[in-house]
Scaffold this motif. Structure first.
Motif, PDB file in Angstrom:
ATOM      1  N   TYR A 181     -40.639 -53.539   8.317  1.00 53.92           N
ATOM      2  CA  TYR A 181     -41.917 -54.093   8.764  1.00 53.92           C
ATOM      3  C   TYR A 181     -41.768 -55.524   9.273  1.00 53.92           C
ATOM      4  CZ  TYR A 181     -43.565 -49.876   6.578  1.00 53.92           C
ATOM      5  OH  TYR A 181     -43.736 -48.553   6.258  1.00 53.92           O
ATOM      6  N   GLU A 182     -40.757 -56.229   8.808  1.00 56.90           N
ATOM      7  CA  GLU A 182     -40.503 -57.578   9.311  1.00 56.90           C
ATOM      8  C   GLU A 182     -39.954 -57.553  10.735  1.00 56.90           C
ATOM      9  OE1 GLU A 182     -41.262 -60.376   7.878  1.00 56.90           O
ATOM     10  OE2 GLU A 182     -41.804 -59.666   5.867  1.00 56.90           O
ATOM     11  N   LYS A 183     -39.399 -56.403  11.139  1.00 53.16           N
ATOM     12  CA  LYS A 183     -38.826 -56.265  12.482  1.00 53.16           C
ATOM     13  C   LYS A 183     -39.446 -55.050  13.167  1.00 53.16           C
ATOM     14  CE  LYS A 183     -34.338 -57.726  10.588  1.00 53.16           C
ATOM     15  NZ  LYS A 183     -32.940 -57.281  10.345  1.00 53.16           N
ATOM     16  N   TRP A 184     -40.759 -54.908  13.072  1.00 51.44           N
ATOM     17  CA  TRP A 184     -41.394 -53.652  13.424  1.00 51.44           C
ATOM     18  C   TRP A 184     -41.214 -53.277  14.887  1.00 51.44           C
ATOM     19  CZ3 TRP A 184     -42.633 -49.515  10.982  1.00 51.44           C
ATOM     20  CH2 TRP A 184     -43.359 -48.530  11.648  1.00 51.44           C
ATOM     21  N   TRP A 199     -36.017 -48.745  18.413  1.00 53.89           N
ATOM     22  CA  TRP A 199     -34.827 -48.011  17.968  1.00 53.89           C
ATOM     23  C   TRP A 199     -35.211 -46.606  17.500  1.00 53.89           C
ATOM     24  CZ3 TRP A 199     -33.865 -45.955  13.114  1.00 53.89           C
ATOM     25  CH2 TRP A 199     -32.563 -45.440  12.923  1.00 53.89           C
ATOM     26  N   ALA A 200     -36.318 -46.492  16.743  1.00 48.62           N
ATOM     27  CA  ALA A 200     -36.712 -45.200  16.174  1.00 48.62           C
ATOM     28  C   ALA A 200     -37.047 -44.186  17.256  1.00 48.62           C
ATOM     29  CB  ALA A 200     -37.901 -45.387  15.246  1.00 48.62           C
ATOM     30  N   LYS A 201     -37.653 -44.634  18.342  1.00 53.32           N
ATOM     31  CA  LYS A 201     -38.008 -43.714  19.415  1.00 53.32           C
ATOM     32  C   LYS A 201     -36.768 -43.109  20.073  1.00 53.32           C
ATOM     33  CE  LYS A 201     -42.460 -45.809  20.448  1.00 53.32           C
ATOM     34  NZ  LYS A 201     -43.264 -46.632  21.390  1.00 53.32           N
ATOM     35  N   VAL A 216     -50.005 -53.180   8.684  1.00 54.74           N
ATOM     36  CA  VAL A 216     -49.827 -54.344   9.552  1.00 54.74           C
ATOM     37  C   VAL A 216     -48.360 -54.450   9.975  1.00 54.74           C
ATOM     38  CG1 VAL A 216     -49.960 -56.878   9.647  1.00 54.74           C
ATOM     39  CG2 VAL A 216     -51.787 -55.553   8.547  1.00 54.74           C
ATOM     40  N   GLY A 217     -48.135 -54.773  11.255  1.00 61.91           N
ATOM     41  CA  GLY A 217     -46.772 -54.822  11.789  1.00 61.91           C
ATOM     42  C   GLY A 217     -46.278 -56.197  12.173  1.00 61.91           C
ATOM     43  N   ARG A 218     -47.161 -57.194  12.136  1.00 61.65           N
ATOM     44  CA  ARG A 218     -46.685 -58.555  12.407  1.00 61.65           C
ATOM     45  C   ARG A 218     -47.643 -59.563  11.795  1.00 61.65           C
ATOM     46  NH1 ARG A 218     -49.404 -61.379  16.408  1.00 61.65           N
ATOM     47  NH2 ARG A 218     -50.599 -60.175  17.953  1.00 61.65           N
ATOM     48  N   GLU A 219     -47.163 -60.770  11.563  1.00 62.21           N
ATOM     49  CA  GLU A 219     -48.009 -61.811  10.995  1.00 62.21           C
ATOM     50  C   GLU A 219     -49.131 -62.152  11.968  1.00 62.21           C
ATOM     51  OE1 GLU A 219     -47.484 -66.463   9.664  1.00 62.21           O
ATOM     52  OE2 GLU A 219     -45.923 -65.018   9.048  1.00 62.21           O
ATOM     53  N   ALA A 220     -50.320 -62.340  11.414  1.00 60.71           N
ATOM     54  CA  ALA A 220     -51.468 -62.598  12.280  1.00 60.71           C
ATOM     55  C   ALA A 220     -52.476 -63.495  11.575  1.00 60.71           C
ATOM     56  CB  ALA A 220     -52.136 -61.287  12.679  1.00 60.71           C
ATOM     57  N   HIS A 221     -52.965 -64.472  12.301  1.00 59.19           N
ATOM     58  CA  HIS A 221     -54.037 -65.333  11.798  1.00 59.19           C
ATOM     59  C   HIS A 221     -54.925 -65.718  12.977  1.00 59.19           C
ATOM     60  CE1 HIS A 221     -56.152 -68.026   9.172  1.00 59.19           C
ATOM     61  NE2 HIS A 221     -55.890 -69.074   9.916  1.00 59.19           N
ATOM     62  N   LEU A 244     -52.481 -62.312   7.735  1.00 61.22           N
ATOM     63  CA  LEU A 244     -51.956 -60.969   7.504  1.00 61.22           C
ATOM     64  C   LEU A 244     -50.449 -60.985   7.698  1.00 61.22           C
ATOM     65  CD1 LEU A 244     -54.640 -58.954   9.505  1.00 61.22           C
ATOM     66  CD2 LEU A 244     -54.496 -59.232   7.015  1.00 61.22           C
ATOM     67  N   TYR A 245     -49.754 -60.212   6.852  1.00 59.76           N
ATOM     68  CA  TYR A 245     -48.300 -60.198   6.887  1.00 59.76           C
ATOM     69  C   TYR A 245     -47.779 -58.795   7.165  1.00 59.76           C
ATOM     70  CZ  TYR A 245     -48.708 -64.786   4.713  1.00 59.76           C
ATOM     71  OH  TYR A 245     -49.025 -66.100   4.460  1.00 59.76           O
ATOM     72  N   PRO A 246     -46.589 -58.676   7.733  1.00 63.29           N
ATOM     73  CA  PRO A 246     -46.001 -57.358   7.966  1.00 63.29           C
ATOM     74  C   PRO A 246     -45.939 -56.538   6.675  1.00 63.29           C
ATOM     75  CG  PRO A 246     -44.723 -59.030   9.105  1.00 63.29           C
ATOM     76  CD  PRO A 246     -45.720 -59.758   8.245  1.00 63.29           C
ATOM     77  N   GLY A 247     -46.414 -55.313   6.753  1.00 64.36           N
ATOM     78  CA  GLY A 247     -46.434 -54.443   5.580  1.00 64.36           C
ATOM     79  C   GLY A 247     -47.722 -54.484   4.796  1.00 64.36           C
TER      80      GLY A 247
END
Length: 277
Positions: free
Chosen positions: A27-30, A36-38, A119-124, A232-235
């Motif tokens: 999640y820190e590198k979403w 990569w997963a695709k 959540v997939g990235r830090e957000a404010h 908000l934080y990843p994960g």
């Protein structure tokens, strides 16, 4: 693990250590992981069942719940549709996987089928138009509550009443945000077998059957509104509310021996078996 149909790929192994082995690293590198997963080759995994899976986000920093976010649920509670998001938390010790067991804490335990946003990235302080990029994906959740603890005097204890062990099952996986055809129009349901179903004269009883299209606040609006106050934080996990049919409105409480299955179209199903406390 990366789920490809009915097989699971060891992410750390397949990526040569680029991601993992700690699941939270993903999640820190979403965005990097998603790309990569695709490209991961189908058939490279091992057979896996839901019983082998734990919660797909094992250590979120924050777990949010949104109350009264479906029009029909607000209506069954005889409450006005909110103009702002109604927020509570569920503590991390309540997390469980997609096939789990929970002890019935009292005679006032309730159920709620929920779409969970990951959540997939830090957000404010993001705007609604930016919020979609904050979403890593979606999962299925059950917001289980002890209404007696939640409503006991002198003031409601929403977060405490919703945080007994096993009262926040999530799974079976995190489905990336582009996978559901339309996240705003997914069928969401909750069904029981066991004593509660039998009391309704059925082997399988559907308690909730709704659509995410009945949400008052979209996931993007929820993320934007939360982020005006918190970071908000990843994960991080956001339980986005439940459709009508909850036990409190029906005068029904979960019983030991009940098995509850929650299903969201295009995402999957999770099951909780209730035992005596």
């Amino acid at each position: 693990m990366l789920l490809l149909e009915d097989t699971a790929v060891d992410v750390a192994e397949q990526s040569d250590g680029r991601f993992g082995p700690d699941l939270m690293d993903v999640y820190e590198k979403w965005e990097e992981f998603s790309a990569w997963a695709k490209a991961a080759a189908p058939g490279a995994g091992r057979p896996v069942s839901a019983a082998q899976l734990g919660t797909p986000v094992p250590r979120p920093r924050q777990i949010f719940g949104i109350g009264l976010n479906y029009r029909d649920h607000a209506d069954e509670a005889n409450l006005a549709h909110p103009e702002n998001i109604v927020v509570f938390t569920k503590f991390a010790s309540s997390l469980a996987g997609p096939e789990s067991t929970a002890a019935v804490s009292s005679d006032s335990v309730d159920y709620e089928a929920e779409l969970v946003v990951v959540v997939g990235r830090e957000a404010h302080r993001v705007g609604v138009d930016e919020a979609a990029d904050v979403i890593a994906g979606y999962s299925v959740g059950q917001d289980i509550s002890d209404r007696g603890v939640q409503m006991r005097p002198p003031a409601p204890q929403f977060s405490l009443g919703k945080s007994f062990p096993g009262y926040a099952p999530v799974g079976p996986a995190v489905v990336t945000r582009d996978e559901p055809a339309d996240p705003s129009a997914l069928r969401i349901s909750c069904a029981f077998t066991g004593p509660t179903a039998q009391a309704q004269g059925a082997d399988v009883w559907t308690a909730q059957d709704g659509s995410t299209g009945d949400m008052i606040f979209s996931p993007e609006r929820i993320i934007s509104d939360l982020s005006q106050v918190v970071t908000l934080y990843p994960g991080d996990l956001i339980f986005t509310g439940t459709p009508a049919g909850v036990g409190m409105a029906r005068g029904i409480a979960v019983q030991p021996g009940d098995v509850m299955t929650t299903t969201i179209e295009g995402i999957g199903s999770i099951t909780t078996e209730f035992v005596a406390g």
